[in-house]
Structure formats: C-alpha cells, structure tokens
Design a protein around this motif. Structure first.
Motif, PDB file in Angstrom:
ATOM      1  N   VAL A 129     -44.535  33.838 -15.242  1.00  6.96           N
ATOM      2  CA  VAL A 129     -44.666  33.921 -16.695  1.00  6.96           C
ATOM      3  C   VAL A 129     -44.424  35.353 -17.183  1.00  6.96           C
ATOM      4  CG1 VAL A 129     -46.327  33.614 -18.582  1.00  6.96           C
ATOM      5  CG2 VAL A 129     -46.210  31.947 -16.753  1.00  6.96           C
ATOM      6  N   ASN A 130     -44.634  36.348 -16.333  1.00  8.84           N
ATOM      7  CA  ASN A 130     -44.479  37.745 -16.731  1.00  8.84           C
ATOM      8  C   ASN A 130     -43.055  38.121 -17.095  1.00  8.84           C
ATOM      9  OD1 ASN A 130     -47.093  38.647 -16.666  1.00  8.84           O
ATOM     10  ND2 ASN A 130     -47.008  39.140 -14.496  1.00  8.84           N
ATOM     11  N   LYS A 131     -42.063  37.358 -16.668  1.00 10.18           N
ATOM     12  CA  LYS A 131     -40.685  37.734 -16.978  1.00 10.18           C
ATOM     13  C   LYS A 131     -40.326  37.467 -18.429  1.00 10.18           C
ATOM     14  CE  LYS A 131     -38.646  33.425 -15.300  1.00 10.18           C
ATOM     15  NZ  LYS A 131     -37.762  32.844 -14.313  1.00 10.18           N
ATOM     16  N   PHE A 132     -41.132  36.674 -19.152  1.00  9.53           N
ATOM     17  CA  PHE A 132     -40.851  36.382 -20.542  1.00  9.53           C
ATOM     18  C   PHE A 132     -41.579  37.313 -21.500  1.00  9.53           C
ATOM     19  CE2 PHE A 132     -40.262  32.267 -18.388  1.00  9.53           C
ATOM     20  CZ  PHE A 132     -38.915  32.116 -18.646  1.00  9.53           C
ATOM     21  N   GLN A 151     -42.206  27.130 -23.450  1.00  7.47           N
ATOM     22  CA  GLN A 151     -42.806  27.711 -24.649  1.00  7.47           C
ATOM     23  C   GLN A 151     -42.699  29.229 -24.660  1.00  7.47           C
ATOM     24  OE1 GLN A 151     -46.761  26.325 -25.417  1.00  7.47           O
ATOM     25  NE2 GLN A 151     -46.218  24.202 -25.010  1.00  7.47           N
ATOM     26  N   MET A 152     -42.863  29.856 -23.494  1.00 12.91           N
ATOM     27  CA  MET A 152     -42.745  31.313 -23.411  1.00 12.91           C
ATOM     28  C   MET A 152     -41.305  31.748 -23.685  1.00 12.91           C
ATOM     29  SD  MET A 152     -45.664  32.767 -22.809  1.00 12.91           S
ATOM     30  CE  MET A 152     -45.277  34.335 -22.106  1.00 12.91           C
ATOM     31  N   ARG A 153     -40.342  30.951 -23.242  1.00  8.15           N
ATOM     32  CA  ARG A 153     -38.939  31.257 -23.510  1.00  8.15           C
ATOM     33  C   ARG A 153     -38.657  31.188 -25.011  1.00  8.15           C
ATOM     34  NH1 ARG A 153     -36.918  27.645 -20.224  1.00  8.15           N
ATOM     35  NH2 ARG A 153     -37.051  29.023 -18.438  1.00  8.15           N
ATOM     36  N   ARG A 154     -39.207  30.179 -25.685  1.00  2.20           N
ATOM     37  CA  ARG A 154     -39.042  30.079 -27.135  1.00  2.20           C
ATOM     38  C   ARG A 154     -39.717  31.245 -27.847  1.00  2.20           C
ATOM     39  NH1 ARG A 154     -41.622  24.908 -28.767  1.00  2.20           N
ATOM     40  NH2 ARG A 154     -41.219  25.713 -30.845  1.00  2.20           N
ATOM     41  N   LEU A 155     -40.904  31.614 -27.392  1.00  4.94           N
ATOM     42  CA  LEU A 155     -41.613  32.744 -27.987  1.00  4.94           C
ATOM     43  C   LEU A 155     -40.839  34.040 -27.788  1.00  4.94           C
ATOM     44  CD1 LEU A 155     -44.205  33.893 -29.302  1.00  4.94           C
ATOM     45  CD2 LEU A 155     -45.127  34.106 -26.995  1.00  4.94           C
ATOM     46  N   HIS A 156     -40.277  34.210 -26.606  1.00  4.43           N
ATOM     47  CA  HIS A 156     -39.477  35.404 -26.323  1.00  4.43           C
ATOM     48  C   HIS A 156     -38.248  35.457 -27.225  1.00  4.43           C
ATOM     49  CE1 HIS A 156     -37.657  38.640 -24.021  1.00  4.43           C
ATOM     50  NE2 HIS A 156     -36.552  37.919 -23.935  1.00  4.43           N
ATOM     51  N   GLY A 157     -37.603  34.311 -27.422  1.00  3.29           N
ATOM     52  CA  GLY A 157     -36.437  34.254 -28.301  1.00  3.29           C
ATOM     53  C   GLY A 157     -36.785  34.600 -29.738  1.00  3.29           C
ATOM     54  N   ARG A 179     -39.307  36.487 -30.692  1.00  3.29           N
ATOM     55  CA  ARG A 179     -39.659  37.905 -30.752  1.00  3.29           C
ATOM     56  C   ARG A 179     -38.417  38.788 -30.742  1.00  3.29           C
ATOM     57  NH1 ARG A 179     -44.598  38.902 -26.576  1.00  3.29           N
ATOM     58  NH2 ARG A 179     -46.280  38.492 -28.020  1.00  3.29           N
ATOM     59  N   VAL A 180     -37.462  38.497 -29.884  1.00  2.00           N
ATOM     60  CA  VAL A 180     -36.241  39.298 -29.802  1.00  2.00           C
ATOM     61  C   VAL A 180     -35.401  39.098 -31.051  1.00  2.00           C
ATOM     62  CG1 VAL A 180     -34.082  39.601 -28.534  1.00  2.00           C
ATOM     63  CG2 VAL A 180     -36.222  39.420 -27.303  1.00  2.00           C
ATOM     64  N   GLY A 181     -35.347  37.866 -31.569  1.00  2.00           N
ATOM     65  CA  GLY A 181     -34.585  37.592 -32.777  1.00  2.00           C
ATOM     66  C   GLY A 181     -35.152  38.307 -33.989  1.00  2.00           C
ATOM     67  N   ARG A 182     -36.451  38.440 -34.046  1.00  2.00           N
ATOM     68  CA  ARG A 182     -37.082  39.119 -35.168  1.00  2.00           C
ATOM     69  C   ARG A 182     -36.790  40.610 -35.152  1.00  2.00           C
ATOM     70  NH1 ARG A 182     -42.749  37.333 -35.281  1.00  2.00           N
ATOM     71  NH2 ARG A 182     -41.817  35.508 -36.197  1.00  2.00           N
ATOM     72  N   ARG A 183     -36.600  41.165 -33.954  1.00  2.00           N
ATOM     73  CA  ARG A 183     -36.318  42.598 -33.835  1.00  2.00           C
ATOM     74  C   ARG A 183     -34.827  42.886 -33.845  1.00  2.00           C
ATOM     75  NH1 ARG A 183     -40.100  43.136 -28.877  1.00  2.00           N
ATOM     76  NH2 ARG A 183     -38.118  42.724 -27.932  1.00  2.00           N
ATOM     77  N   ASN A 184     -34.016  41.900 -34.115  1.00  2.00           N
ATOM     78  CA  ASN A 184     -32.559  42.035 -34.165  1.00  2.00           C
ATOM     79  C   ASN A 184     -31.966  42.477 -32.833  1.00  2.00           C
ATOM     80  OD1 ASN A 184     -32.501  41.287 -36.847  1.00  2.00           O
ATOM     81  ND2 ASN A 184     -32.863  43.376 -37.522  1.00  2.00           N
ATOM     82  N   GLY A 185     -32.509  41.996 -31.742  1.00  2.00           N
ATOM     83  CA  GLY A 185     -31.916  42.244 -30.436  1.00  2.00           C
ATOM     84  C   GLY A 185     -32.362  43.506 -29.750  1.00  2.00           C
TER      85      GLY A 185
END
Length: 144
Positions: A27-30, A89-95, A97-103
């Motif tokens: 889980v730590n990789k996400f 779910q962690m993959r969706r959360l990571h996406g 988070r990254v999308g909100r920061r514009n990459g």
C-alpha cells in the motif's frame, strides 16, 4: 507506519501475522503519508464455507480513510481479495491527489511546462519591442 493485526473470535498465529505484514506493505507505493493500517480477521461459523473467514483492512491516510472487506474460505484468500479492493481505492486516491496538483510530485512544487518562462525570452532578446494599444471597448452598465 503502524500495522495492527487483530483477530476477532480467535487468535491470529505468527505465520498469518507475518504474511499480513508482507502483503500490506504494498500500500505504501500509492501514498507516502500512510499512518496506520488495521487488519481485522474474523471467523464466522456458517453453513457456507465461502463466507466463514472475513478480512477487513482500514488504511489511515492523512485526511482519508480507505477500507476494504472480503470473505473467503481461508484468511489468506480473504486478505488477498480485501487488499485488491484497498489497492484499487488507493490508486484512485493517488490519481485524484496528483490530478489536483497538476502532475507535480511535491506539495510546494510547480507544474513543469514545455513553454519557456517569460524571463528566458527577455534574456535571449536584449531589446524589448514597444507595446501598442490594439483595441479598446466600453460598456454601458445599468445599476442593479
């Protein structure tokens, strides 16, 4: 990161505890801000053997709580199924988070763009062209 393994209606043996620790580390990789992971095992004596062993995983991430529950014939099977749900779910959360920061990767960083910054163009051309007014608009505004 704390990993808490609890057995409801029974004790968790050392082999299952070690297997849980190894698999839950994925889980730590996400997200790098995972604070605590709680894994609850429960045994429910039922007529159906498919639903007798339950695994529930709670991942405490900063400002989020990710939960996955699965049942199986053995604890290891239930752990794999619940971990698949949590990873999705962690993959969706990571996406998100990254999308909100514009990459960007860091919180305070800026997005890297392919366009050169305006300071670089000023350095390349020493003389700046005078700006001219191209168009002017006026609007009559009525009071509300």
């Amino acid at each position: 990161m704390d990993i808490v393994v609890v057995g409801k209606h029974g004790a968790v043996d050392a082999g299952l505890r070690a297997l849980t620790g190894e698999k839950v580390e994925r889980v730590n990789k996400f997200a790098n801000d995972v604070r605590r992971i709680e894994v609850d095992y429960a045994h429910h004596p039922t007529r159906r053997a498919e639903d007798s062993h339950t695994c529930e995983i709670l991942v405490h991430v900063r400002h989020h709580l990710v939960k996955g529950t699965a049942t199986g014939t053995e604890y290891a099977i239930a752990l794999d199924q619940a971990l698949d749900k949590v990873e999705q779910q962690m993959r969706r959360l990571h996406g998100r988070r990254v999308g909100r920061r514009n990459g960007t990767r860091a919180r305070g960083g800026r997005a890297v763009s392919s366009v050169a910054p305006p300071d670089a163009t000023l350095l390349d051309s020493e003389e700046e062209e005078p700006r001219t007014l191209v168009k002017t608009k006026q609007f009559n505004v009525k009071p509300m």
